[in-house]
Design an enzyme around this catalytic site. Structure first.
Site, short mmCIF file in Angstrom:
data_model
loop_
_atom_site.label_atom_id
_atom_site.label_comp_id
_atom_site.label_asym_id
_atom_site.label_seq_id
_atom_site.Cartn_x
_atom_site.Cartn_y
_atom_site.Cartn_z
CB CYS A 91 -6.41 52.40 66.14
SG CYS A 91 -7.58 53.79 66.20
CB CYS A 365 -2.44 56.89 68.74
SG CYS A 365 -3.36 57.49 67.33
#
Length: 387
Positions: A91, A365
């Site tokens: 991510c 995150c």
């Protein structure tokens, strides 16, 4: 008030509208998505062209192999002498790509870098597990001797551990949708978007915002990851296609730019608690920059799950109006490698609607147990100003 010391200038941060998986970009290659965006972006910057870009760095997660960034650069018309490389940091891929571009400039290896990311989950190749001969749903996030939990199960476990109810998660997701609906209705997001044009059709709206969202509808969605669970498709981010590009250059006072890079932190956390990554990264960033969260005007946090947003907002002491003022990934979606650049674009366009020096943070995150946060200043902050 703090003295601002810009490290690298952000000339331009732009993105395409975010598409659903198998949605408006279902037949569009990642190379063409990126090329479409960057051609428009550079054409609008009359002071710059692709010959001045020294290198291209892109984040990508699902379109593995073949150095996608190099293919994107050649498709977009960059000369063969321009190096390009691809980063997969899950991510955080787009943010790490941008940080890599910053580091290349600060080290003297480059004067101007085009960074960001692109993702086409619609056209991602299937990968066969060599041992089981089955199609892999994802790559491992931890070594074989460690517990490799699906991200949705981590969200379920964190919901239980921290006593975050289904009602709380649905309410958080509902407010994210409401912010995005309001922003879309007022066209606040259009300044960060270049429409995608194909065969005379203009795509200019993000595809995942659900304008008919209600709490009642969210409450009717079945759990997505385990029977009787709390995490649903309504309080988790969707899977998406998209592209974002951030043009970086060495800082020179007095230039017309969108903003400034001030610093970043990439940290590790327990893989089974990766949703807490933004907390650790943001705290470390604030400490190193001698800032408090109250001195930050806007925080763009990628909402992988509502439970993550709730935990991070509470731990960092973020006000509702301070975090994701135009809505978050629960509404817009999360095209993995493109997300970092998307959040930089959204943050800068929000910060530059503040007609004074202002600071912002992008944070997210990272599956496998990491968190990353980046500190950005708007265009009113330069070497002669304070924020």
């Amino acid at each position: 008030m703090i003295a601002i010391t810009p490290k690298v200038s952000i000339v331009s941060a732009k993105r395409l509208p975010i598409g659903k998986i198998h949605g408006m970009y279902s037949e569009e290659s990642p190379e063409e998505l990126f090329a479409s965006l960057v051609r428009r972006q550079l054409a609008d910057l009359t002071a710059y062209d692709n010959k001045q870009v020294d290198q291209i760095v892109l984040g990508n997660v699902t379109n593995q192999g073949g150095n996608l960034a190099r293919r994107c650069a050649l498709t977009a018309g960059f000369g063969v002498e321009k190096p390009a490389y691809t980063i997969d940091s899950q991510c955080a891929s787009g943010l790490v790509a941008i940080a890599s571009g910053v580091q290349a400039i600060m080290s003297g290896q480059a004067t101007m870098v085009l960074a960001g990311g692109v993702e086409s989950t619609s056209l991602a190749n299937q990968v066969i597990d060599r041992q089981t001969k089955n199609v892999m749903s994802r790559f491992p996030m931890v070594p074989n001797n460690q517990l490799d939990l699906d991200m949705g199960i981590v969200a379920e476990n964190m919901s239980q551990k921290y006593h975050i109810s289904r009602k709380q998660q649905d309410l958080y997701a509902y407010h994210s949708q409401l912010k995005a609906i309001k922003a879309s209705g007022q066209h606040l997001e259009t300044s960060e978007i270049y429409p995608y044009i194909k065969n005379g059709t203009i795509y200019e709206q993000d595809q995942c915002i659900r304008k008919d969202t209600t709490l009642e509808k969210l409450g009717q969605i079945k759990p997505a990851f385990k029977a009787g669970g709390l995490v649903t498709a309504g309080n988790s981010c969707p899977i998406n296609d998209g592209a974002a590009a951030v043009l970086l250059k060495n800082f020179e006072a007095g230039e017309d730019v969108q903003g400034y890079y001030l610093g970043h932190e990439l940290v590790g956390v327990k893989p089974e608690e990766f949703l807490l990554g933004p907390i650790a990264a943001t705290r470390q960033l604030l400490k190193k920059q001698s800032l408090s969260i109250s001195e930050i005007d806007v925080v763009e946090m990628n909402e992988a799950f509502a439970v993550q947003g709730i935990l991070c907002q509470e731990a960092l002491g973020l006000r509702d109006e301070q975090i994701n003022p135009l809505g978050g990934a629960l509404a817009y979606g999360h095209p993995y490698g493109a997300t970092g650049g998307i959040l930089i674009a959204r943050l800068l366009h929000s910060l530059n609607r503040i007609h004074r020096p202002a600071l912002g943070i992008v944070t997210l995150c990272v599956a496998g147990g990491m968190g990353m946060s980046v500190l950005i200043a708007n265009k009113h902050c330069d070497s002669k100003l304070e924020c």
